[in-house]
Design a protein around this motif. Sequence first.
Motif, PDB file in Angstrom:
ATOM      1  N   THR A   2       0.830  -1.194   0.000  1.00 34.06           N
ATOM      2  CA  THR A   2       0.000   0.000   0.000  1.00 34.06           C
ATOM      3  C   THR A   2       0.868   1.249   0.000  1.00 34.06           C
ATOM      4  N   ASP A   3       0.439   2.222  -0.803  1.00 33.84           N
ATOM      5  CA  ASP A   3       1.151   3.497  -0.861  1.00 33.84           C
ATOM      6  C   ASP A   3       0.643   4.383   0.284  1.00 33.84           C
ATOM      7  N   LEU A   4       1.466   4.561   1.311  1.00 31.35           N
ATOM      8  CA  LEU A   4       1.067   5.332   2.487  1.00 31.35           C
ATOM      9  C   LEU A   4       1.295   6.825   2.334  1.00 31.35           C
ATOM     10  N   SER A   5       1.842   7.244   1.210  1.00 31.32           N
ATOM     11  CA  SER A   5       2.116   8.674   1.036  1.00 31.32           C
ATOM     12  C   SER A   5       0.835   9.497   0.925  1.00 31.32           C
ATOM     13  N   GLN A   6      -0.259   8.870   0.594  1.00 30.60           N
ATOM     14  CA  GLN A   6      -1.513   9.625   0.501  1.00 30.60           C
ATOM     15  C   GLN A   6      -2.038  10.025   1.888  1.00 30.60           C
ATOM     16  N   TYR A   7      -1.534   9.361   2.921  1.00 30.30           N
ATOM     17  CA  TYR A   7      -1.934   9.705   4.283  1.00 30.30           C
ATOM     18  C   TYR A   7      -1.029  10.760   4.902  1.00 30.30           C
ATOM     19  N   LEU A   8      -0.009  11.192   4.212  1.00 28.10           N
ATOM     20  CA  LEU A   8       0.925  12.177   4.741  1.00 28.10           C
ATOM     21  C   LEU A   8       0.251  13.508   5.098  1.00 28.10           C
ATOM     22  N   ILE A  10      -2.772  14.031   6.127  1.00 25.75           N
ATOM     23  CA  ILE A  10      -3.562  13.812   7.343  1.00 25.75           C
ATOM     24  C   ILE A  10      -2.632  13.755   8.554  1.00 25.75           C
ATOM     25  N   PHE A  11      -1.523  13.034   8.416  1.00 25.97           N
ATOM     26  CA  PHE A  11      -0.557  12.943   9.495  1.00 25.97           C
ATOM     27  C   PHE A  11       0.026  14.312   9.830  1.00 25.97           C
TER      28      PHE A  11
END
Length: 124
Positions: A2-8, A10-11
Motif C-alpha cells: 500500500t502506498d502510504l504517502s496519501q496519508y501524509l 492527514i498525518f
Amino acid sequence: MTDLSQYLPIFMFLVVALGLSSLFVFLPMGVSRLTGSYKPTEAKLTEYECGFPAFEDSRSQFDVRFYLVAILFIIFDLEAAFLFPWAVSLGEIGWTGWATMMLFLFELVVGFAYAWKIGALEWE
C-alpha cells in the motif's frame, strides 16, 4: 504494498493540530511562571464554588428529584430539537409525518403527566 504517502497530509495535519493545541495550553502556563504572576496563596488554593466556601462533604448525595428534573429538561429540550426539522419538512412528509409527530408528542405528554402525578416536579 500500500502506498502510504496519501496519508501524509492527514498525518501532518494531526501533528500541527497537536502542536498548536499543546502550545496554547502550556505556553501561557510557562509564561505566567516565568513572569512571576504565579504566586499561590492559601486563598487562591482553596475550593471555589458559587462564591462561598463549601459547607458539606463533596461526596454528599443529591435528592433523586434533582436528577428527575434534569432528565425531564433533557427530554423536552430534545423534543424542541426534533420539532424544528419536522416543521421545516412537513410539506414533504405529509400526513404520515404529521401523525408520527403527534404520536411522539402524545407520548411526551403522557410521560410529563405521569411525572407530575408522582410528584417528580414538586420541590420542597
